[in-house]
Design a protein around this motif. Structure first.
Motif, PDB file in Angstrom:
ATOM      1  N   THR A  90      -1.142   5.825  23.920  1.00 14.60           N
ATOM      2  CA  THR A  90      -1.518   6.145  22.547  1.00 14.60           C
ATOM      3  C   THR A  90      -0.276   6.185  21.669  1.00 14.60           C
ATOM      4  O   THR A  90       0.710   6.831  22.009  1.00 14.60           O
ATOM      5  CB  THR A  90      -2.231   7.505  22.476  1.00 14.60           C
ATOM      6  OG1 THR A  90      -3.457   7.427  23.206  1.00 14.60           O
ATOM      7  CG2 THR A  90      -2.534   7.868  21.021  1.00 14.60           C
ATOM      8  N   ILE A  91      -0.349   5.501  20.548  1.00 13.87           N
ATOM      9  CA  ILE A  91       0.698   5.518  19.528  1.00 13.87           C
ATOM     10  C   ILE A  91       0.065   6.043  18.245  1.00 13.87           C
ATOM     11  O   ILE A  91      -1.046   5.638  17.882  1.00 13.87           O
ATOM     12  CB  ILE A  91       1.271   4.107  19.294  1.00 13.87           C
ATOM     13  CG1 ILE A  91       1.904   3.570  20.596  1.00 13.87           C
ATOM     14  CG2 ILE A  91       2.295   4.110  18.173  1.00 13.87           C
ATOM     15  CD1 ILE A  91       2.273   2.099  20.537  1.00 13.87           C
ATOM     16  N   ASN A  92       0.764   6.964  17.595  1.00  8.97           N
ATOM     17  CA  ASN A  92       0.213   7.633  16.421  1.00  8.97           C
ATOM     18  C   ASN A  92       0.920   7.235  15.139  1.00  8.97           C
ATOM     19  O   ASN A  92       2.121   6.922  15.144  1.00  8.97           O
ATOM     20  CB  ASN A  92       0.322   9.154  16.594  1.00  8.97           C
ATOM     21  CG  ASN A  92      -0.521   9.631  17.747  1.00  8.97           C
ATOM     22  OD1 ASN A  92      -1.731   9.492  17.741  1.00  8.97           O
ATOM     23  ND2 ASN A  92       0.119  10.187  18.775  1.00  8.97           N
ATOM     24  N   CYS A  93       0.153   7.275  14.053  1.00 11.67           N
ATOM     25  CA  CYS A  93       0.682   6.942  12.730  1.00 11.67           C
ATOM     26  C   CYS A  93       0.091   7.916  11.723  1.00 11.67           C
ATOM     27  O   CYS A  93      -1.139   8.030  11.631  1.00 11.67           O
ATOM     28  CB  CYS A  93       0.312   5.515  12.376  1.00 11.67           C
ATOM     29  SG  CYS A  93       0.789   5.004  10.706  1.00 11.67           S
ATOM     30  N   SER A  94       0.949   8.610  10.993  1.00 10.09           N
ATOM     31  CA  SER A  94       0.505   9.499   9.920  1.00 10.09           C
ATOM     32  C   SER A  94       1.100   9.025   8.615  1.00 10.09           C
ATOM     33  O   SER A  94       2.234   8.533   8.583  1.00 10.09           O
ATOM     34  CB  SER A  94       0.970  10.939  10.196  1.00 10.09           C
ATOM     35  OG  SER A  94       0.354  11.434  11.353  1.00 10.09           O
ATOM     36  N   TYR A  95       0.345   9.179   7.546  1.00 11.64           N
ATOM     37  CA  TYR A  95       0.824   8.713   6.253  1.00 11.64           C
ATOM     38  C   TYR A  95       0.519   9.757   5.186  1.00 11.64           C
ATOM     39  O   TYR A  95      -0.364  10.609   5.362  1.00 11.64           O
ATOM     40  CB  TYR A  95       0.212   7.355   5.894  1.00 11.64           C
ATOM     41  CG  TYR A  95      -1.299   7.313   5.970  1.00 11.64           C
ATOM     42  CD1 TYR A  95      -1.945   7.001   7.175  1.00 11.64           C
ATOM     43  CD2 TYR A  95      -2.079   7.594   4.864  1.00 11.64           C
ATOM     44  CE1 TYR A  95      -3.326   6.980   7.247  1.00 11.64           C
ATOM     45  CE2 TYR A  95      -3.453   7.571   4.929  1.00 11.64           C
ATOM     46  CZ  TYR A  95      -4.071   7.258   6.130  1.00 11.64           C
ATOM     47  OH  TYR A  95      -5.447   7.238   6.205  1.00 11.64           O
ATOM     48  N   SER A  96       1.247   9.695   4.092  1.00 14.80           N
ATOM     49  CA  SER A  96       1.134  10.756   3.086  1.00 14.80           C
ATOM     50  C   SER A  96       0.646  10.247   1.736  1.00 14.80           C
ATOM     51  O   SER A  96       0.574  11.017   0.782  1.00 14.80           O
ATOM     52  CB  SER A  96       2.494  11.447   2.905  1.00 14.80           C
ATOM     53  OG  SER A  96       3.474  10.505   2.523  1.00 14.80           O
ATOM     54  N   VAL A  97       0.290   8.933   1.671  1.00  9.64           N
ATOM     55  CA  VAL A  97      -0.133   8.351   0.404  1.00  9.64           C
ATOM     56  C   VAL A  97      -1.588   7.900   0.493  1.00  9.64           C
ATOM     57  O   VAL A  97      -2.132   7.767   1.588  1.00  9.64           O
ATOM     58  CB  VAL A  97       0.759   7.146   0.044  1.00  9.64           C
ATOM     59  CG1 VAL A  97       2.180   7.597  -0.245  1.00  9.64           C
ATOM     60  CG2 VAL A  97       0.745   6.087   1.148  1.00  9.64           C
ATOM     61  N   GLY A  98      -2.208   7.667  -0.680  1.00  9.68           N
ATOM     62  CA  GLY A  98      -3.532   7.078  -0.688  1.00  9.68           C
ATOM     63  C   GLY A  98      -3.428   5.618  -0.292  1.00  9.68           C
ATOM     64  O   GLY A  98      -2.484   4.932  -0.682  1.00  9.68           O
ATOM     65  N   ILE A  99      -4.375   5.147   0.523  1.00 13.96           N
ATOM     66  CA  ILE A  99      -4.241   3.788   1.035  1.00 13.96           C
ATOM     67  C   ILE A  99      -5.500   2.964   0.772  1.00 13.96           C
ATOM     68  O   ILE A  99      -6.600   3.494   0.623  1.00 13.96           O
ATOM     69  CB  ILE A  99      -3.909   3.765   2.543  1.00 13.96           C
ATOM     70  CG1 ILE A  99      -5.106   4.232   3.382  1.00 13.96           C
ATOM     71  CG2 ILE A  99      -2.676   4.610   2.846  1.00 13.96           C
ATOM     72  CD1 ILE A  99      -4.954   3.958   4.869  1.00 13.96           C
ATOM     73  N   SER A 100      -5.299   1.665   0.709  1.00 10.03           N
ATOM     74  CA  SER A 100      -6.418   0.721   0.651  1.00 10.03           C
ATOM     75  C   SER A 100      -6.748   0.218   2.059  1.00 10.03           C
ATOM     76  O   SER A 100      -7.893  -0.126   2.343  1.00 10.03           O
ATOM     77  CB  SER A 100      -6.081  -0.453  -0.258  1.00 10.03           C
ATOM     78  OG  SER A 100      -4.843  -1.039   0.141  1.00 10.03           O
ATOM     79  N   ALA A 101      -5.726   0.160   2.926  1.00 12.41           N
ATOM     80  CA  ALA A 101      -5.931  -0.297   4.300  1.00 12.41           C
ATOM     81  C   ALA A 101      -4.719   0.058   5.140  1.00 12.41           C
ATOM     82  O   ALA A 101      -3.630   0.309   4.595  1.00 12.41           O
ATOM     83  CB  ALA A 101      -6.155  -1.815   4.349  1.00 12.41           C
ATOM     84  N   VAL A 140       0.895   0.710   5.781  1.00 15.60           N
ATOM     85  CA  VAL A 140      -0.218   1.064   4.908  1.00 15.60           C
ATOM     86  C   VAL A 140      -0.090   0.350   3.573  1.00 15.60           C
ATOM     87  O   VAL A 140       0.993   0.270   2.999  1.00 15.60           O
ATOM     88  CB  VAL A 140      -0.329   2.593   4.700  1.00 15.60           C
ATOM     89  CG1 VAL A 140      -0.538   3.301   6.035  1.00 15.60           C
ATOM     90  CG2 VAL A 140       0.859   3.165   3.970  1.00 15.60           C
ATOM     91  N   GLY A 141      -1.228  -0.155   3.098  1.00  9.46           N
ATOM     92  CA  GLY A 141      -1.280  -0.750   1.774  1.00  9.46           C
ATOM     93  C   GLY A 141      -1.552   0.357   0.767  1.00  9.46           C
ATOM     94  O   GLY A 141      -2.543   1.077   0.891  1.00  9.46           O
ATOM     95  N   SER A 142      -0.679   0.490  -0.216  1.00  8.28           N
ATOM     96  CA  SER A 142      -0.810   1.567  -1.187  1.00  8.28           C
ATOM     97  C   SER A 142      -0.219   1.146  -2.516  1.00  8.28           C
ATOM     98  O   SER A 142       0.967   0.794  -2.588  1.00  8.28           O
ATOM     99  CB  SER A 142      -0.095   2.827  -0.672  1.00  8.28           C
ATOM    100  OG  SER A 142      -0.159   3.872  -1.622  1.00  8.28           O
ATOM    101  N   GLN A 143      -1.031   1.175  -3.576  1.00  8.73           N
ATOM    102  CA  GLN A 143      -0.549   0.923  -4.936  1.00  8.73           C
ATOM    103  C   GLN A 143       0.220  -0.391  -5.034  1.00  8.73           C
ATOM    104  O   GLN A 143       1.303  -0.434  -5.612  1.00  8.73           O
ATOM    105  CB  GLN A 143       0.367   2.083  -5.380  1.00  8.73           C
ATOM    106  CG  GLN A 143      -0.199   3.454  -5.163  1.00  8.73           C
ATOM    107  CD  GLN A 143      -0.662   4.104  -6.453  1.00  8.73           C
ATOM    108  OE1 GLN A 143      -0.545   3.515  -7.524  1.00  8.73           O
ATOM    109  NE2 GLN A 143      -1.229   5.291  -6.364  1.00  8.73           N
ATOM    110  N   GLY A 144      -0.332  -1.439  -4.470  1.00  8.14           N
ATOM    111  CA  GLY A 144       0.295  -2.748  -4.586  1.00  8.14           C
ATOM    112  C   GLY A 144       1.532  -2.927  -3.748  1.00  8.14           C
ATOM    113  O   GLY A 144       2.328  -3.829  -4.004  1.00  8.14           O
ATOM    114  N   ASN A 145       1.715  -2.073  -2.751  1.00  5.96           N
ATOM    115  CA  ASN A 145       2.875  -2.166  -1.872  1.00  5.96           C
ATOM    116  C   ASN A 145       2.388  -2.027  -0.434  1.00  5.96           C
ATOM    117  O   ASN A 145       1.311  -1.473  -0.179  1.00  5.96           O
ATOM    118  CB  ASN A 145       3.870  -1.045  -2.200  1.00  5.96           C
ATOM    119  CG  ASN A 145       5.269  -1.316  -1.660  1.00  5.96           C
ATOM    120  OD1 ASN A 145       5.493  -2.291  -0.949  1.00  5.96           O
ATOM    121  ND2 ASN A 145       6.202  -0.444  -1.984  1.00  5.96           N
ATOM    122  N   LEU A 146       3.157  -2.563   0.492  1.00  6.17           N
ATOM    123  CA  LEU A 146       2.879  -2.362   1.915  1.00  6.17           C
ATOM    124  C   LEU A 146       4.055  -1.592   2.473  1.00  6.17           C
ATOM    125  O   LEU A 146       5.190  -2.078   2.426  1.00  6.17           O
ATOM    126  CB  LEU A 146       2.692  -3.697   2.635  1.00  6.17           C
ATOM    127  CG  LEU A 146       2.142  -3.618   4.062  1.00  6.17           C
ATOM    128  CD1 LEU A 146       0.725  -3.048   4.072  1.00  6.17           C
ATOM    129  CD2 LEU A 146       2.147  -4.999   4.721  1.00  6.17           C
TER     130      LEU A 146
END
Lengths: 115, 107
Positions: free
Chosen positions: B20-31, B89-95
């Motif tokens: 298992t590999i984990n990923c956490s993010y702190s922004v709103g995402i599209s994908a 993560v895709g967020s606000q026009g950035n990856l």
């Protein structure tokens, strides 16, 4: 084989010079993305083009520019090169202009070394 | 703090183990994307998720939008799975990319 081609595979140049990296997307894909991967910064999104128009802009320096041509191939131009620009540059393509909600297909990369 | 955090940074497993590999993010995402980078440098897209769960062969990816967390699971690991796995993560026009998890599977 993703169907995305990049040339050249390797490029060695000197500081202050200008280089052009080329990418041909998969057949039928309309979007092209450029990424930089360096040892200290990891992978960074630079810019996306969709059907010839700029679609999204990431961490691209002012010394860098890109364009997408009518046949959909893309070129990334890097000028006034610095040692820190040494990196792997990847191109990817996807079918639509969606903002990162398409699966992307990556090219093999161009390794740029600035001496 | 990085907007995309992966854990662990390095992982060594024996052939056949469940990983298992984990990923956490702190922004709103599209994908959210999971990518695999082979030792030779080539990158392959494994999954693109906006909700729920996806499975492809021995690979399973899940995402919990409320908790801003995704996991990549590899069942019956094999030495050919040795690679760097990258969450983006895709967020606000950035990856935005995580720093990657380097997986080594020993025979």
């Amino acid at each position: 084989d993703s169907g995305v081609t990049q040339t050249p595979k390797h490029l060695i140049t000197a500081t202050g010079q200008r280089v052009t990296l080329r990418c041909s997307p998969r057949s039928g894909d309309l979007s092209v993305y450029w990424y930089q991967q360096s040892l200290d910064q990891g992978l960074q999104f630079l810019i996306q083009y969709y059907n010839g128009e700029e679609r999204a802009k990431g961490n691209i320096l002012e010394r860098f520019s890109a364009q997408q041509f009518p046949d959909l191939h893309s070129e990334l131009n890097l000028s006034s090169l610095e040692l820190g620009d040494s990196a792997l540059y990847f191109c990817a393509s996807s079918p639509t202009g969606a903002h990162f909600t398409d699966t992307q297909y990556f090219g093999p990369g161009t390794r740029l070394t600035v001496l | 703090k990085n907007e995309v955090e992966q854990s662990p940074q390095n992982l060594t497993a024996q052939e056949g183990e469940f990983i298992t590999i984990n990923c956490s993010y702190s922004v709103g995402i599209s994908a959210l994307h999971w990518l695999q980078q082979h030792p030779g440098g080539g990158i392959v897209s494994l999954f693109m998720l906006s909700s729920g769960k996806k499975k492809h062969g021995r690979l399973i990816a899940t995402i919990n939008i409320q908790e801003k967390h995704s996991s990549l699971h590899i069942t019956a690991s094999h030495p050919r799975d040795s690679a760097v796995y990258i969450c983006a993560v895709g967020s606000q026009g950035n990856l935005i990319f995580g720093k990657g998890t380097k997986l080594s599977v020993k025979p």
